[in-house]
Design an enzyme around this catalytic site. Structure first.
Site, PDB file in Angstrom:
ATOM      1  N   GLU A   6      -1.759  13.871   2.958  1.00  0.00           N
ATOM      2  CA  GLU A   6      -2.485  12.656   2.538  1.00  0.00           C
ATOM      3  C   GLU A   6      -2.435  11.642   3.685  1.00  0.00           C
ATOM      4  OE1 GLU A   6      -0.051  10.220   0.033  1.00  0.00           O
ATOM      5  OE2 GLU A   6      -1.778   9.291  -0.973  1.00  0.00           O
ATOM      6  N   ASN A  38      -8.777   6.931  -1.222  1.00  0.00           N
ATOM      7  CA  ASN A  38      -7.768   7.792  -0.602  1.00  0.00           C
ATOM      8  C   ASN A  38      -8.321   9.206  -0.733  1.00  0.00           C
ATOM      9  OD1 ASN A  38      -5.512   9.344   0.017  1.00  0.00           O
ATOM     10  ND2 ASN A  38      -4.076   7.868  -0.913  1.00  0.00           N
ATOM     11  N   LYS A  87      -8.732  10.424  -4.580  1.00  0.00           N
ATOM     12  CA  LYS A  87      -7.528  10.324  -5.407  1.00  0.00           C
ATOM     13  C   LYS A  87      -7.833   9.607  -6.724  1.00  0.00           C
ATOM     14  CE  LYS A  87      -2.659   8.940  -4.774  1.00  0.00           C
ATOM     15  NZ  LYS A  87      -1.738   8.359  -3.745  1.00  0.00           N
ATOM     16  N   GLU A 132      -1.003   0.718  -2.624  1.00  0.00           N
ATOM     17  CA  GLU A 132      -2.189   1.575  -2.740  1.00  0.00           C
ATOM     18  C   GLU A 132      -3.222   0.986  -3.686  1.00  0.00           C
ATOM     19  OE1 GLU A 132       0.026   5.794  -2.776  1.00  0.00           O
ATOM     20  OE2 GLU A 132      -2.152   5.905  -2.686  1.00  0.00           O
ATOM     21  N   CYS A 140      -1.055  13.392  -3.810  1.00  0.00           N
ATOM     22  CA  CYS A 140       0.185  12.686  -4.017  1.00  0.00           C
ATOM     23  C   CYS A 140       0.510  12.368  -5.474  1.00  0.00           C
ATOM     24  CB  CYS A 140       0.225  11.433  -3.146  1.00  0.00           C
ATOM     25  SG  CYS A 140       1.908  10.979  -2.782  1.00  0.00           S
ATOM     26  N   ASN A 173       2.547  11.402   0.588  1.00  0.00           N
ATOM     27  CA  ASN A 173       3.463  10.510   1.301  1.00  0.00           C
ATOM     28  C   ASN A 173       4.379   9.942   0.217  1.00  0.00           C
ATOM     29  OD1 ASN A 173       2.251   9.482   4.284  1.00  0.00           O
ATOM     30  ND2 ASN A 173       0.744  10.350   2.913  1.00  0.00           N
TER      31      ASN A 173
HETATM   32  N1  ING Z   1       3.201   8.163  -3.358  1.00  0.00           N
HETATM   33  C1  ING Z   1       4.113   8.300  -4.373  1.00  0.00           C
HETATM   34  C2  ING Z   1       4.048   9.576  -5.181  1.00  0.00           C
HETATM   35  O1  ING Z   1       3.594   9.609  -6.315  1.00  0.00           O
HETATM   36  C3  ING Z   1       5.755   7.062  -5.342  1.00  0.00           C
HETATM   37  C4  ING Z   1       4.267   7.111  -5.261  1.00  0.00           C
HETATM   38  C5  ING Z   1       6.454   6.365  -4.377  1.00  0.00           C
HETATM   39  C6  ING Z   1       6.426   7.804  -6.303  1.00  0.00           C
HETATM   40  C7  ING Z   1       7.851   6.355  -4.406  1.00  0.00           C
HETATM   41  C8  ING Z   1       7.801   7.811  -6.339  1.00  0.00           C
HETATM   42  C9  ING Z   1       8.527   7.093  -5.384  1.00  0.00           C
HETATM   43  O2  ING Z   1       4.566  10.556  -4.652  1.00  0.00           O
HETATM   44  C10 ING Z   1       1.849   8.281  -3.372  1.00  0.00           C
HETATM   45  N2  ING Z   1       1.256   8.080  -2.168  1.00  0.00           N
HETATM   46  O3  ING Z   1       1.208   8.512  -4.394  1.00  0.00           O
END
Ligand code: ING
Length: 327
Positions: free
Chosen positions: A58, A118, A135, A154, A180, A205
């Site tokens: 991503e 995204n 996304k 985001e 993600c 990420n």
């Molecule tokens: N990142 C995360 C994910 O769902 C997140 C959001 C951040 C979840 C930190 C848990 C901890 O993996 C993205 N980019 O969606």
């Protein structure tokens, strides 16, 4: 599917050699040309291994910029792509086509009419665009939250896609994409499972530190594998999860890219947090072991009693029951 455990000789099976092209950190000031060179290096390694399809992470071309607040959205426009491929990404498309390797690539999309998504593009081995996915589940927050050691904006920078999840005939099978946070929602996999998906490509990420509930930090790797293994098994599909990992601009991010079989088993996994190619031979016909038995949707699903799943957004607790009332 034959009576024995296998599916007959390899030649009769739709084998696809797939790779997760994991990236280590991308610095705030790292030029796209440098990242593209890293992606091409992974493609070259993939070619040496006879890989036919590489999934990249991503937002692969830049640092994960939603960790910083900007008052003006345009303040981050330099992290967005207005065309794909553009002058800086064309070398990646050319390198892939020269190897005859297909790939998926996550990037920040700025449309001509000013929408921000995204996005992930899927490109076949001849360099032709198969599909683009935007996304659906956008995590994090919309406004400045300076209390956080780093932010997850985001929801400030990306719109939620209304196009949902598609599945496309490609690479000899049926291929879908998610991004993600999408991987944490069972609806993601089932929407594609109901289209017969056999391989789902998911870039991510994922910071290790989860500010709203730090107790989850230690479980990031477990949750990452849990959701993708469950999604694979419950829909009889291969899943490739590919990270941009390592410590990026001071933020420790999960690596552990993995390739997961329709059984839910992890068949290959990254062992570093840097640029790493994770390769597996995916027998697309193996999906039938689950799609034609336990998860024969047409035979066993009960959509007539699942209405909450598509009609409700949040929880609606049933009213309290009075003593002696009818159940
Ligand atoms: N990142 C995360 C994910 O769902 C997140 C959001 C951040 C979840 C930190 C848990 C901890 O993996 C993205 N980019 O969606």
């Amino acid at each position: 599917m034959t009576a024995d455990d296998g599916d007959g000789p390899d030649a009769a099976r739709r084998m696809l050699r797939v790779a997760a092209g994991q990236l280590g950190p991308v610095g705030r000031d790292e030029p796209r040309s440098s990242v593209v060179a890293r992606l091409i290096a992974l493609l070259d390694r993939a070619a040496d291994r006879g890989v036919e399809l590489v999934a990249f992470p991503e937002l692969a071309l830049t640092t994960f910029f939603p960790r910083w607040y900007t008052e003006e959205l345009s303040g981050h426009d330099h992290y967005f792509e207005t065309e794909m491929p553009g002058p800086e990404t064309k070398p990646l498309f050319d390198a892939a086509a020269s190897h005859g390797i297909g790939f998926s690539l996550g990037y920040a999309e700025l449309t001509p009419d000013g929408h921000r998504y995204n996005t992930t593009i899927l490109v076949d081995g001849a360099g032709g665009e198969v599909a683009r996915f935007r996304k659906v589940h956008i995590p994090g927050h919309e406004d400045d939250e300076p209390w956080r050691p780093f932010q997850h904006l985001e929801r400030r920078y990306f719109e939620e896609s209304d196009q949902g999840f598609g599945v496309w005939p490609a690479f000899g099978g049926l291929v879908g994409m998610a991004t993600c946070n999408d991987r944490r929602w069972p609806e993601t996999y089932r929407e594609m499972g109901l289209q017969g998906v056999e391989l789902i490509l998911i870039g991510y990420n994922t910071p290790i530190h989860y500010a709203p509930d730090p107790g989850q930090n230690a479980l990031q790797g477990f949750h990452n594998a849990l959701v993708m293994q469950a999604g694979a098994y419950q829909n009889g599909t291969w899943v490739v999860g590919v990270a941009k990992g390592g410590t990026e601009e001071g933020v420790e991010s999960l690596a552990q890219s993995a390739i997961i079989a329709p059984s839910g088993q992890i068949v290959a996994q990254a062992v570093t947090s840097g640029d790493e190619l994770v390769v597996a031979d995916c027998d697309l016909d193996w999906c039938r072991h689950y799609k034609e038995t336990l998860f024969d949707f047409a035979r066993y699903r009960r959509p007539e009693v699942y209405r909450r799943i598509t009609t409700q957004k949040g929880v609606e607790v049933p009213p309290p029951r009075h003593e002696g009332a009818e159940p």
